[in-house]
Design a protein around this motif. Sequence first.
Motif, PDB file in Angstrom:
ATOM      1  N   LEU A  18       0.812  -1.226   0.000  1.00  0.00           N
ATOM      2  CA  LEU A  18       0.000   0.000   0.000  1.00  0.00           C
ATOM      3  C   LEU A  18       0.843   1.272   0.000  1.00  0.00           C
ATOM      4  CD1 LEU A  18      -2.771  -1.205   2.473  1.00  0.00           C
ATOM      5  CD2 LEU A  18      -2.853  -1.168  -0.025  1.00  0.00           C
ATOM      6  N   HIS A  19       1.824   1.329   0.873  1.00  0.00           N
ATOM      7  CA  HIS A  19       2.719   2.496   0.890  1.00  0.00           C
ATOM      8  C   HIS A  19       4.126   2.038   0.523  1.00  0.00           C
ATOM      9  CE1 HIS A  19       0.061   5.381   3.508  1.00  0.00           C
ATOM     10  NE2 HIS A  19      -0.417   5.180   2.303  1.00  0.00           N
ATOM     11  N   ASN A  20       4.318   1.714  -0.750  1.00  0.00           N
ATOM     12  CA  ASN A  20       5.602   1.174  -1.214  1.00  0.00           C
ATOM     13  C   ASN A  20       6.507   2.336  -1.633  1.00  0.00           C
ATOM     14  OD1 ASN A  20       7.676  -0.269  -2.310  1.00  0.00           O
ATOM     15  ND2 ASN A  20       6.364  -1.673  -3.454  1.00  0.00           N
ATOM     16  N   HIS A  21       7.582   2.579  -0.895  1.00  0.00           N
ATOM     17  CA  HIS A  21       8.475   3.698  -1.212  1.00  0.00           C
ATOM     18  C   HIS A  21       9.768   3.239  -1.878  1.00  0.00           C
ATOM     19  CE1 HIS A  21       6.141   5.771   2.227  1.00  0.00           C
ATOM     20  NE2 HIS A  21       5.607   6.063   1.073  1.00  0.00           N
ATOM     21  N   PHE A  22       9.808   1.971  -2.304  1.00  0.00           N
ATOM     22  CA  PHE A  22      10.989   1.468  -3.007  1.00  0.00           C
ATOM     23  C   PHE A  22      10.846   1.800  -4.493  1.00  0.00           C
ATOM     24  CE2 PHE A  22      13.064  -2.068  -5.329  1.00  0.00           C
ATOM     25  CZ  PHE A  22      14.362  -1.866  -4.883  1.00  0.00           C
ATOM     26  N   HIS A  23      11.898   2.356  -5.082  1.00  0.00           N
ATOM     27  CA  HIS A  23      11.818   2.768  -6.488  1.00  0.00           C
ATOM     28  C   HIS A  23      12.900   2.098  -7.331  1.00  0.00           C
ATOM     29  CE1 HIS A  23      10.130   6.717  -4.618  1.00  0.00           C
ATOM     30  NE2 HIS A  23       9.144   5.912  -4.933  1.00  0.00           N
ATOM     31  N   GLY A  24      13.315   0.903  -6.931  1.00  0.00           N
ATOM     32  CA  GLY A  24      14.480   0.294  -7.586  1.00  0.00           C
ATOM     33  C   GLY A  24      14.170  -0.665  -8.711  1.00  0.00           C
ATOM     34  N   ASN A  25      12.890  -0.912  -9.001  1.00  0.00           N
ATOM     35  CA  ASN A  25      12.574  -1.902 -10.050  1.00  0.00           C
ATOM     36  C   ASN A  25      12.694  -1.305 -11.448  1.00  0.00           C
ATOM     37  OD1 ASN A  25      11.691  -4.133  -8.299  1.00  0.00           O
ATOM     38  ND2 ASN A  25      10.005  -2.755  -7.770  1.00  0.00           N
ATOM     39  N   GLN A  26      13.173  -2.138 -12.363  1.00  0.00           N
ATOM     40  CA  GLN A  26      13.142  -1.752 -13.781  1.00  0.00           C
ATOM     41  C   GLN A  26      11.833  -2.293 -14.348  1.00  0.00           C
ATOM     42  OE1 GLN A  26      16.031  -3.650 -16.348  1.00  0.00           O
ATOM     43  NE2 GLN A  26      16.354  -1.759 -17.490  1.00  0.00           N
ATOM     44  N   MET A  27      11.037  -1.405 -14.918  1.00  0.00           N
ATOM     45  CA  MET A  27       9.690  -1.822 -15.343  1.00  0.00           C
ATOM     46  C   MET A  27       9.765  -2.786 -16.526  1.00  0.00           C
ATOM     47  SD  MET A  27       7.462   1.659 -14.842  1.00  0.00           S
ATOM     48  CE  MET A  27       8.617   2.864 -15.478  1.00  0.00           C
ATOM     49  N   GLN A  28       8.887  -3.795 -16.476  1.00  0.00           N
ATOM     50  CA  GLN A  28       8.860  -4.833 -17.516  1.00  0.00           C
ATOM     51  C   GLN A  28       7.528  -4.770 -18.271  1.00  0.00           C
ATOM     52  OE1 GLN A  28      11.627  -6.766 -17.727  1.00  0.00           O
ATOM     53  NE2 GLN A  28      12.467  -5.840 -15.855  1.00  0.00           N
ATOM     54  N   GLN A  29       7.607  -5.105 -19.560  1.00  0.00           N
ATOM     55  CA  GLN A  29       6.403  -5.187 -20.396  1.00  0.00           C
ATOM     56  C   GLN A  29       5.310  -6.000 -19.688  1.00  0.00           C
ATOM     57  OE1 GLN A  29       5.885  -3.990 -23.637  1.00  0.00           O
ATOM     58  NE2 GLN A  29       3.820  -4.866 -23.622  1.00  0.00           N
ATOM     59  N   GLY A  30       4.098  -5.452 -19.665  1.00  0.00           N
ATOM     60  CA  GLY A  30       2.968  -6.209 -19.115  1.00  0.00           C
ATOM     61  C   GLY A  30       2.699  -5.954 -17.646  1.00  0.00           C
ATOM     62  N   GLU A  31       3.627  -5.260 -16.941  1.00  0.00           N
ATOM     63  CA  GLU A  31       3.374  -4.967 -15.525  1.00  0.00           C
ATOM     64  C   GLU A  31       2.446  -3.750 -15.403  1.00  0.00           C
ATOM     65  OE1 GLU A  31       7.335  -6.439 -13.142  1.00  0.00           O
ATOM     66  OE2 GLU A  31       7.484  -4.520 -14.162  1.00  0.00           O
ATOM     67  N   LEU A  32       1.960  -3.548 -14.179  1.00  0.00           N
ATOM     68  CA  LEU A  32       1.189  -2.342 -13.862  1.00  0.00           C
ATOM     69  C   LEU A  32       2.036  -1.464 -12.946  1.00  0.00           C
ATOM     70  CD1 LEU A  32      -2.361  -3.698 -12.909  1.00  0.00           C
ATOM     71  CD2 LEU A  32      -1.764  -2.358 -14.952  1.00  0.00           C
ATOM     72  N   ALA A  33       2.118  -0.181 -13.255  1.00  0.00           N
ATOM     73  CA  ALA A  33       2.817   0.751 -12.352  1.00  0.00           C
ATOM     74  C   ALA A  33       1.770   1.577 -11.621  1.00  0.00           C
ATOM     75  CB  ALA A  33       3.743   1.666 -13.144  1.00  0.00           C
ATOM     76  N   LEU A  34       1.829   1.524 -10.290  1.00  0.00           N
ATOM     77  CA  LEU A  34       0.883   2.314  -9.489  1.00  0.00           C
ATOM     78  C   LEU A  34       1.577   3.603  -9.058  1.00  0.00           C
ATOM     79  CD1 LEU A  34      -1.556   1.001  -6.807  1.00  0.00           C
ATOM     80  CD2 LEU A  34      -0.169   3.018  -6.339  1.00  0.00           C
ATOM     81  N   ASN A  35       0.960   4.725  -9.406  1.00  0.00           N
ATOM     82  CA  ASN A  35       1.545   6.034  -9.104  1.00  0.00           C
ATOM     83  C   ASN A  35       0.647   6.797  -8.130  1.00  0.00           C
ATOM     84  OD1 ASN A  35       2.872   8.470  -9.071  1.00  0.00           O
ATOM     85  ND2 ASN A  35       2.163   9.110 -11.101  1.00  0.00           N
ATOM     86  N   ASP A  36       1.060   6.825  -6.862  1.00  0.00           N
ATOM     87  CA  ASP A  36       0.334   7.598  -5.835  1.00  0.00           C
ATOM     88  C   ASP A  36       1.266   8.731  -5.432  1.00  0.00           C
ATOM     89  OD1 ASP A  36      -0.874   8.653  -3.581  1.00  0.00           O
ATOM     90  OD2 ASP A  36      -1.357   6.717  -2.697  1.00  0.00           O
ATOM     91  N   SER A  37       0.991   9.920  -5.962  1.00  0.00           N
ATOM     92  CA  SER A  37       1.894  11.042  -5.693  1.00  0.00           C
ATOM     93  C   SER A  37       1.127  12.348  -5.781  1.00  0.00           C
ATOM     94  CB  SER A  37       3.055  11.043  -6.693  1.00  0.00           C
ATOM     95  OG  SER A  37       2.547  11.090  -8.004  1.00  0.00           O
ATOM     96  N   GLY A  38       1.630  13.350  -5.068  1.00  0.00           N
ATOM     97  CA  GLY A  38       0.955  14.643  -5.082  1.00  0.00           C
ATOM     98  C   GLY A  38       1.909  15.745  -4.675  1.00  0.00           C
ATOM     99  N   ALA A  39       1.594  16.938  -5.135  1.00  0.00           N
ATOM    100  CA  ALA A  39       2.426  18.101  -4.810  1.00  0.00           C
ATOM    101  C   ALA A  39       1.893  18.801  -3.571  1.00  0.00           C
ATOM    102  CB  ALA A  39       2.414  19.076  -5.987  1.00  0.00           C
ATOM    103  N   GLU A  40       2.824  19.411  -2.851  1.00  0.00           N
ATOM    104  CA  GLU A  40       2.455  20.400  -1.835  1.00  0.00           C
ATOM    105  C   GLU A  40       2.792  21.745  -2.468  1.00  0.00           C
ATOM    106  OE1 GLU A  40       3.613  20.043   2.543  1.00  0.00           O
ATOM    107  OE2 GLU A  40       4.980  21.593   1.840  1.00  0.00           O
ATOM    108  N   ASN A  41       1.832  22.632  -2.592  1.00  0.00           N
ATOM    109  CA  ASN A  41       2.092  23.876  -3.308  1.00  0.00           C
ATOM    110  C   ASN A  41       2.868  24.839  -2.396  1.00  0.00           C
ATOM    111  OD1 ASN A  41       0.215  25.212  -1.668  1.00  0.00           O
ATOM    112  ND2 ASN A  41      -0.752  26.239  -3.383  1.00  0.00           N
ATOM    113  N   PRO A  42       3.329  25.980  -2.923  1.00  0.00           N
ATOM    114  CA  PRO A  42       4.176  26.858  -2.096  1.00  0.00           C
ATOM    115  C   PRO A  42       3.479  27.369  -0.842  1.00  0.00           C
ATOM    116  CG  PRO A  42       4.401  27.429  -4.409  1.00  0.00           C
ATOM    117  CD  PRO A  42       3.292  26.430  -4.330  1.00  0.00           C
TER     118      PRO A  42
END
Length: 462
Positions: free
Chosen positions: A230-254
Amino acid sequence: MFPSEVYVERRKRLKQQIGSGMILFLGNDESPMNYRDNGYHYRQDSSFLYYFGLDFPGLAALIDVDADEETLFGDDYTIDQIVWMGPQPTIRERGETCGVANTVPAKQLGNALQNALHQERRIHFLPQYRAENLLRLEALLGLHPRRINDYVSESLIMAVAAQRSVKSDLELAEIEHALEITREMHVTAMQMTRPGVYEREVAGRMEGIALAHGGRVAYPVIFSVRGETLHNHFHGNQMQQGELALNDSGAENPNFYCGDITRTIPVGGTFSPRQREIYLAVYAALEKCLQAVKSGVKFRDIYLLACRSLFDDLKALGLMKGDAAEGVAAGAHGIFFQCGVGHMIGMDVHDMEGLGEQYVGYDDTVQRSSQFGMCYLRLAKALQPGYVVAVEPGVYFIPQLIDRWRAERKFAEFINYDKFETYKGFGGVRIEDNVVVTESGCRILGPAIPKTLDEVEALAGT
Ligand code: GLY
Ligand code: MN
Ligand code: MN
């Protein structure tokens, strides 16, 4: 920072709510990363920002409600500090920007509090989450750091939570600004998602976008092909054809307001038939939740709606069996949906979680459940106009959980474990939007961010 009148008005309302006594607000100090002068990114406390707007370390504020006096404590820079850090506004000038005329050196806070204690005045303060401030309060109030959070003021917590929960138009504009930046992050991530690219390249680019807009990321970026965590903060995988990438991200504005968006992207540009089915189930659950969110509705019921919708759609795929309402009441949906369906958003991505979830997400009408999954609900109580919430259903295939529950034959009458076996390695799908609650429904905040299957496929890897 907003005009000074905004902070004056917010404090006026708070004083009316609290009625009498002293209110103490501690700002955050620098936090060293490895030695004193090499600190983590500085972040002011959000309640301090809400009432005073000042984004600097070394500050505290004391409000004498009975005398209607407000004092800001802080020090002007020494010449040595100016040499290293550059000229800064004086504490008097800082006070003017938030409408506090009475400014005094930081060391006077101890005396002010001692005087108040001698007069047996009530000193209201909020729960503390930083070690530095626990030690500060130990020195100021003579309480053991481990006991300080036993002495917090419930009336102050409830007044602050009630005030910060309902967002003004000024605040909504800030959140929409954060979401504009968040959109740029997500569109860039979709375009960068292709086989051979490392997750960290995408995560780094998104963080750069947030920084380039003068703010930062609102929370550590989740960008992972292992989206079932759920809260995966590891970013070391090289993406492979056919996988799903889950992107949970947001900005904090100034101005410190957050966006919190999730999209799920096919690596290689097209969802497989199986990925489409799960994506559509999550999408349908999100749509139903967005239709149902409105003033007066309990957010726990939005969660249950998502659970039943997902259960039914997973039943159609042969993953679940039996009656959805019964299965959800028993907790069988925990096999694919292990968390809540959202939370408040504001200056904290889980807004005011530091004040205590029981004050922000619960009230006399809703008690926390002990059921696996449902016990993680951060928000369960009835919604009010002006609440800003994240709505984020998902389906997560966690191999270890499947193995554990299968071995225990847990909810075997509702879960087709043979079918779940075949989804190990699938990952997870989450889709998350941010909405403001209105009398008659809700409005999705920020610009549209590609979300349908077709919209996401059209951008993925381009
Ligand atoms: N980004 C954290 C959450 O969605 O709760
Ligand atoms: Mn999120
Ligand atoms: Mn969220």
